[in-house]
Design a protein around this motif. Structure first.
Motif, PDB file in Angstrom:
ATOM      1  N   SER A 112       0.701  -1.087  -0.116  1.00 37.19           N
ATOM      2  CA  SER A 112       0.046   0.015   0.036  1.00 37.19           C
ATOM      3  C   SER A 112       0.658   1.285   0.015  1.00 37.19           C
ATOM      4  O   SER A 112       0.309   2.147  -0.376  1.00 37.19           O
ATOM      5  CB  SER A 112      -0.957   0.062   1.268  1.00 37.19           C
ATOM      6  N   GLY A 113       2.009   1.272   0.484  1.00 38.60           N
ATOM      7  CA  GLY A 113       2.760   2.663   0.654  1.00 38.60           C
ATOM      8  C   GLY A 113       3.851   2.183  -0.193  1.00 38.60           C
ATOM      9  O   GLY A 113       4.295   3.475  -0.974  1.00 38.60           O
ATOM     10  N   VAL A 114       4.644   1.196  -0.640  1.00 43.24           N
ATOM     11  CA  VAL A 114       5.779   0.746  -1.108  1.00 43.24           C
ATOM     12  C   VAL A 114       5.473   1.084  -2.868  1.00 43.24           C
ATOM     13  O   VAL A 114       6.250   2.023  -3.619  1.00 43.24           O
ATOM     14  CB  VAL A 114       6.394  -0.407  -1.136  1.00 43.24           C
ATOM     15  N   ARG A 115       4.304   0.735  -3.384  1.00 47.37           N
ATOM     16  CA  ARG A 115       4.113   0.771  -4.913  1.00 47.37           C
ATOM     17  C   ARG A 115       3.621   2.174  -5.268  1.00 47.37           C
ATOM     18  O   ARG A 115       4.126   2.533  -6.507  1.00 47.37           O
ATOM     19  CB  ARG A 115       3.110  -0.275  -5.192  1.00 47.37           C
ATOM     20  N   PRO A 116       2.706   3.017  -4.667  1.00 50.50           N
ATOM     21  CA  PRO A 116       2.399   4.101  -5.160  1.00 50.50           C
ATOM     22  C   PRO A 116       3.265   5.217  -4.801  1.00 50.50           C
ATOM     23  O   PRO A 116       3.273   6.597  -5.236  1.00 50.50           O
ATOM     24  CB  PRO A 116       1.065   4.597  -4.333  1.00 50.50           C
ATOM     25  N   CYS A 117       4.215   4.969  -3.707  1.00 50.30           N
ATOM     26  CA  CYS A 117       5.224   6.351  -3.431  1.00 50.30           C
ATOM     27  C   CYS A 117       6.813   6.120  -3.838  1.00 50.30           C
ATOM     28  O   CYS A 117       7.081   7.284  -3.783  1.00 50.30           O
ATOM     29  CB  CYS A 117       5.236   6.363  -1.598  1.00 50.30           C
ATOM     30  N   CYS A 118       7.008   4.953  -4.241  1.00 49.78           N
ATOM     31  CA  CYS A 118       8.760   4.752  -4.382  1.00 49.78           C
ATOM     32  C   CYS A 118       8.924   5.728  -5.672  1.00 49.78           C
ATOM     33  O   CYS A 118       9.975   6.439  -5.413  1.00 49.78           O
ATOM     34  CB  CYS A 118       8.953   3.445  -4.598  1.00 49.78           C
ATOM     35  N   LEU A 119       8.116   5.845  -6.730  1.00 47.37           N
ATOM     36  CA  LEU A 119       8.524   6.282  -7.949  1.00 47.37           C
ATOM     37  C   LEU A 119       8.474   7.806  -7.530  1.00 47.37           C
ATOM     38  O   LEU A 119       9.407   8.721  -7.855  1.00 47.37           O
ATOM     39  CB  LEU A 119       7.791   6.062  -8.990  1.00 47.37           C
ATOM     40  N   ALA A 120       7.325   8.505  -6.757  1.00 43.13           N
ATOM     41  CA  ALA A 120       7.157   9.768  -6.646  1.00 43.13           C
ATOM     42  C   ALA A 120       8.510  10.307  -5.518  1.00 43.13           C
ATOM     43  O   ALA A 120       8.721  11.329  -5.520  1.00 43.13           O
ATOM     44  CB  ALA A 120       5.852   9.934  -6.013  1.00 43.13           C
ATOM     45  N   PHE A 121       8.704   9.467  -4.574  1.00 42.44           N
ATOM     46  CA  PHE A 121       9.869   9.673  -3.621  1.00 42.44           C
ATOM     47  C   PHE A 121      11.176   9.827  -4.133  1.00 42.44           C
ATOM     48  O   PHE A 121      11.856  10.885  -4.123  1.00 42.44           O
ATOM     49  CB  PHE A 121       9.758   8.580  -2.642  1.00 42.44           C
ATOM     50  N   ALA A 122      11.222   9.023  -5.300  1.00 46.08           N
ATOM     51  CA  ALA A 122      12.658   9.289  -6.193  1.00 46.08           C
ATOM     52  C   ALA A 122      12.536  10.787  -7.034  1.00 46.08           C
ATOM     53  O   ALA A 122      13.628  11.251  -6.827  1.00 46.08           O
ATOM     54  CB  ALA A 122      12.867   8.210  -7.293  1.00 46.08           C
ATOM     55  N   GLU A 123      11.372  10.966  -7.384  1.00 55.28           N
ATOM     56  CA  GLU A 123      11.218  12.254  -8.008  1.00 55.28           C
ATOM     57  C   GLU A 123      11.574  13.377  -7.286  1.00 55.28           C
ATOM     58  O   GLU A 123      11.960  14.288  -7.497  1.00 55.28           O
ATOM     59  CB  GLU A 123      10.085  12.165  -8.817  1.00 55.28           C
ATOM     60  N   ASP A 124      11.232  13.228  -6.062  1.00 57.63           N
ATOM     61  CA  ASP A 124      11.435  14.284  -4.881  1.00 57.63           C
ATOM     62  C   ASP A 124      12.969  14.478  -4.538  1.00 57.63           C
ATOM     63  O   ASP A 124      13.204  15.625  -4.351  1.00 57.63           O
ATOM     64  CB  ASP A 124      10.730  13.795  -3.682  1.00 57.63           C
ATOM     65  N   GLN A 125      13.910  13.434  -4.788  1.00 57.71           N
ATOM     66  CA  GLN A 125      15.174  13.608  -4.611  1.00 57.71           C
ATOM     67  C   GLN A 125      15.778  14.761  -5.862  1.00 57.71           C
ATOM     68  O   GLN A 125      16.792  15.365  -5.325  1.00 57.71           O
ATOM     69  CB  GLN A 125      15.986  12.407  -4.591  1.00 57.71           C
ATOM     70  N   ILE A 126      15.200  14.743  -6.881  1.00 53.71           N
ATOM     71  CA  ILE A 126      15.874  15.746  -7.714  1.00 53.71           C
ATOM     72  C   ILE A 126      14.796  17.075  -7.990  1.00 53.71           C
ATOM     73  O   ILE A 126      15.019  17.684  -9.103  1.00 53.71           O
ATOM     74  CB  ILE A 126      16.074  14.953  -9.070  1.00 53.71           C
ATOM     75  N   ALA A 127      13.967  17.156  -7.038  1.00 56.87           N
ATOM     76  CA  ALA A 127      13.043  18.183  -7.534  1.00 56.87           C
ATOM     77  C   ALA A 127      13.599  19.358  -7.448  1.00 56.87           C
ATOM     78  O   ALA A 127      12.964  20.743  -8.047  1.00 56.87           O
ATOM     79  CB  ALA A 127      11.825  18.045  -6.476  1.00 56.87           C
ATOM     80  N   HIS A 128      14.634  19.597  -6.741  1.00 59.04           N
ATOM     81  CA  HIS A 128      15.325  20.897  -6.552  1.00 59.04           C
ATOM     82  C   HIS A 128      16.080  21.514  -7.912  1.00 59.04           C
ATOM     83  O   HIS A 128      16.817  22.519  -7.910  1.00 59.04           O
ATOM     84  CB  HIS A 128      16.092  21.100  -5.321  1.00 59.04           C
ATOM     85  N   TRP A 129      16.328  20.277  -8.747  1.00 56.01           N
ATOM     86  CA  TRP A 129      17.302  20.618  -9.817  1.00 56.01           C
ATOM     87  C   TRP A 129      16.464  21.552 -11.001  1.00 56.01           C
ATOM     88  O   TRP A 129      15.254  21.879 -10.843  1.00 56.01           O
ATOM     89  CB  TRP A 129      17.616  19.328 -10.630  1.00 56.01           C
ATOM     90  N   ASP A 130      17.418  22.190 -11.980  1.00 54.27           N
ATOM     91  CA  ASP A 130      16.714  23.204 -12.934  1.00 54.27           C
ATOM     92  C   ASP A 130      15.951  22.196 -13.915  1.00 54.27           C
ATOM     93  O   ASP A 130      16.248  20.823 -13.848  1.00 54.27           O
ATOM     94  CB  ASP A 130      17.784  23.612 -13.746  1.00 54.27           C
TER      95      ASP A 130
END
Length: 577
Positions: free
Chosen positions: A151-169
């Motif tokens: 319930s948490g791993v499948r919908p969140c992992c890809l979005a969480f990975a995107e959070d790691q580079i959200a501050h990039w240009d």
């Protein structure tokens, strides 16, 4: 990469631990890969475990599996809401990884502690003691905790990975995101291949205890690794969720049902945010426009504003909120038409069929484990998905001379058609298998490969195009709804499969002392599984007609553009609605 080097140099100067960037992303992807490896290996071989260790019938085992699959697909829909609105992605992933670890450990204990499973049969197919309520409770608790992990791993992992580079240009972020999505789909295919080959082989050849212990150790390791990497993550705090916005539109539209829509729309009649370019809602599903209408005094046209000069979202929504809700509703017909392919692909009876067939490969002594028979489906899906954009699509463009060879709806329709073909082939193969069993001939299990390959191609066409279709039609602010819709469709299919299996066994069970076995009998040779597959093929054909009708009757507005690259060629292409 350059971005990571700059962040490392900055962290050395400041003496602080740098967060985000590319470094934590492999760990985040490993979280989902591990969960999918464990869940796929359990699902692939679970029907054998239930029939041999718990002495359950084929239909009862299938119902348990369908229920587990339904929970594992429904709960990510809820997990996305909880993550966005309450816990945040990191905490949600961590808690659900822990839940999956406990679930796999509990499943491992059922194979290691004799009192948690019924005693072995005294004679083959005779004198098999039934499982106690406590034993079934422990089994269901382990599966429930594992589905809660999804319930948490499948919908969140890809979005969480995107959070790691959200501050990039934007330019650097888009380039990395394309690579991230590619590696994500490759990792999902890799996890399924490992699950149905390595882990299923361990379960089949070295015993359930070894196979389940490896799964539990894998989940425990990745859970500890995720916790250890916590200081390196960028953790975005939960904020107002898109799901709350959708709920607000539905609630306010009902509350404002007494309002009369104007014959001619003007911007001052509707509530919109300052600076918004969308001042008037569309005419589609016009009854929802009442949710963003500004209430007026009875008999007048003066706006009623709260004392603090603000308007509550639970009293009046914005035009953008209403249009987002309309976009979500507009994909429901196409979504409903794509549930049936999931249902046709969710059957576990192929594993039981393979268990009664000759599983040797050629003249060698090597036997394919029964639970690994779905490797043909995974290989077909992975091969086609991996080759379509770089090789197949350019070749088709050269042959046809057209930039857009297949629209998204056409690819989805091909997926439905291939799913129907898969179940029709399955019915034909099962008919031949029964005839061979009656003549005391063992049919090769490789005859099951065509139906699984067609099922894999169905997913490569239908499921992938379905994701792209949702991304094209839904606004960017509703991107988290895309995977949630896919999981929801799979969950509905699992529930429908459970109902069909239960009703079919009740309807086809012979009376008069059980002279006639039901279609889905425990003994495959006495049952009529070919008729079950044929029924699914007929339902799939009806769904294909329904899909075509939806394509022509319902119109979705394309809102997003996607970067579709082929080799060195990069061009912005608008997805057709």
């Amino acid at each position: 990469m350059e971005g990571d080097r700059q962040e490392q140099e900055q962290s050395q100067v400041t003496g602080k631990i740098s967060t985000g960037g590319l470094r934590p992303i492999p760990i985040i992807i490993a979280n989902e890969v591990s969960e999918r490896i464990v869940s796929s290996s359990v699902t692939a071989n679970l029907i054998i475990y239930l029939t041999t260790k718990y002495h359950l019938g084929a239909a009862s085992s299938a119902i348990i599996i369908f229920t587990y699959q339904a929970a594992a697909n429904f709960l990510p829909f809820c997990g996305a809401i909880v993550s966005d609105a309450l816990l945040g992605r990191y905490l949600m992933i961590t808690l659900t990884l822990l839940s999956c670890t406990i679930g796999t450990t509990l499943l491992c204990l059922t194979s290691a502690i004799p009192s948690l499973t019924p005693p072995d049969c005294t004679l083959p197919k005779q004198g098999c003691p039934s499982a106690t309520h406590v034993q079934l409770l422990v089994l269901c608790a382990s599966l429930g905790l594992m589905s809660l992990g999804a319930s948490g791993v499948r919908p969140c992992c890809l979005a969480f990975a995107e959070d790691q580079i959200a501050h990039w240009d934007a330019e650097r972020k888009d380039r990395v995101l394309r690579a991230l999505f590619s590696w994500y789909y490759v990792s999902v295919g890799f996890s399924q291949i490992v699950a149905v080959t390595v882990l299923v082989y361990l379960q089949d050849k070295m015993g359930w205890k070894v196979g389940f212990t490896v799964s539990a150790a894998m989940m425990a390791s990745v859970t500890l690794l995720n916790i250890a990497a916590s200081p390196f993550y960028v953790k975005v705090k939960p904020q107002k969720s898109m799901w709350v916005s959708i709920l607000q539109v539905a609630v306010v539209a009902i509350k404002n049902r007494d309002l009369v829509l104007p014959e001619v729309d003007h911007g001052d009649q509707y509530h919109s945010l300052p600076g918004s370019t969308q001042l008037v809602p569309s005419q589609k599903m016009r009854f929802l426009n009442k949710a963003c209408m500004v209430r007026t005094q009875a008999g007048g046209s003066t706006r009623v504003v709260e004392a603090d000069n603000t308007i509550s979202s639970w009293n009046t929504c914005t035009v953008e909120q209403v249009e987002n809700f309309k976009s979500a509703l507009s994909v429901v017909p196409m979504w409903s038409a794509m549930v049936m392919p999931f249902l046709m692909q969710s059957s576990s009876f192929g594993v039981l069929q393979a268990d009664t067939m000759d599983r040797r490969v050629g003249t060698t002594r090597f036997q394919i484990p029964s639970g690994s028979i779905s490797i043909f489906e995974i290989m077909a899906f992975t091969a086609w998905s991996g080759c379509y954009d770089p090789y197949i699509l350019p070749a088709l463009r050269r042959v046809t001379g057209r930039r857009r060879v297949l629209t998204l709806k056409q690819r989805m329709g091909i997926g439905v058609l291939l799913a129907v073909a898969s179940t029709a082939v399955a019915a034909a193969v099962e008919t031949r298998r029964r005839e061979g069993a009656a003549a005391h001939r063992r049919m090769s299990a490789l005859w099951l490969a065509p139906q699984y390959a067609l099922s894999g191609l169905s997913g490569a066409f239908g499921a992938v195009a379905q994701i792209e279709f949702y991304y094209a039609v839904l606004p960017k602010s509703m991107g988290s709804l895309v995977l949630a819709l896919l999981f929801l469709g799979a969950g509905v299919a699992s529930v429908a499969s459970t109902v069909i299996v239960k009703l079919m066994n009740v309807a086809t069970a012979g009376g008069g002392g059980g002279a006639a076995a039901p279609w889905l009998a425990d003994d495959l040779d006495r049952g009529r599984y070919d008729r079950y597959y044929l029924l699914l093929a007929v339902l799939g054909a009806v769904d294909l007609v329904y899909f075509v009708v939806c394509c022509y009757v319902f119109d979705e507005t394309t809102q997003n553009r996607s970067l579709e690259a082929s080799g060195n060629e990069e061009e912005m292409v608008e997805y057709p609605g």
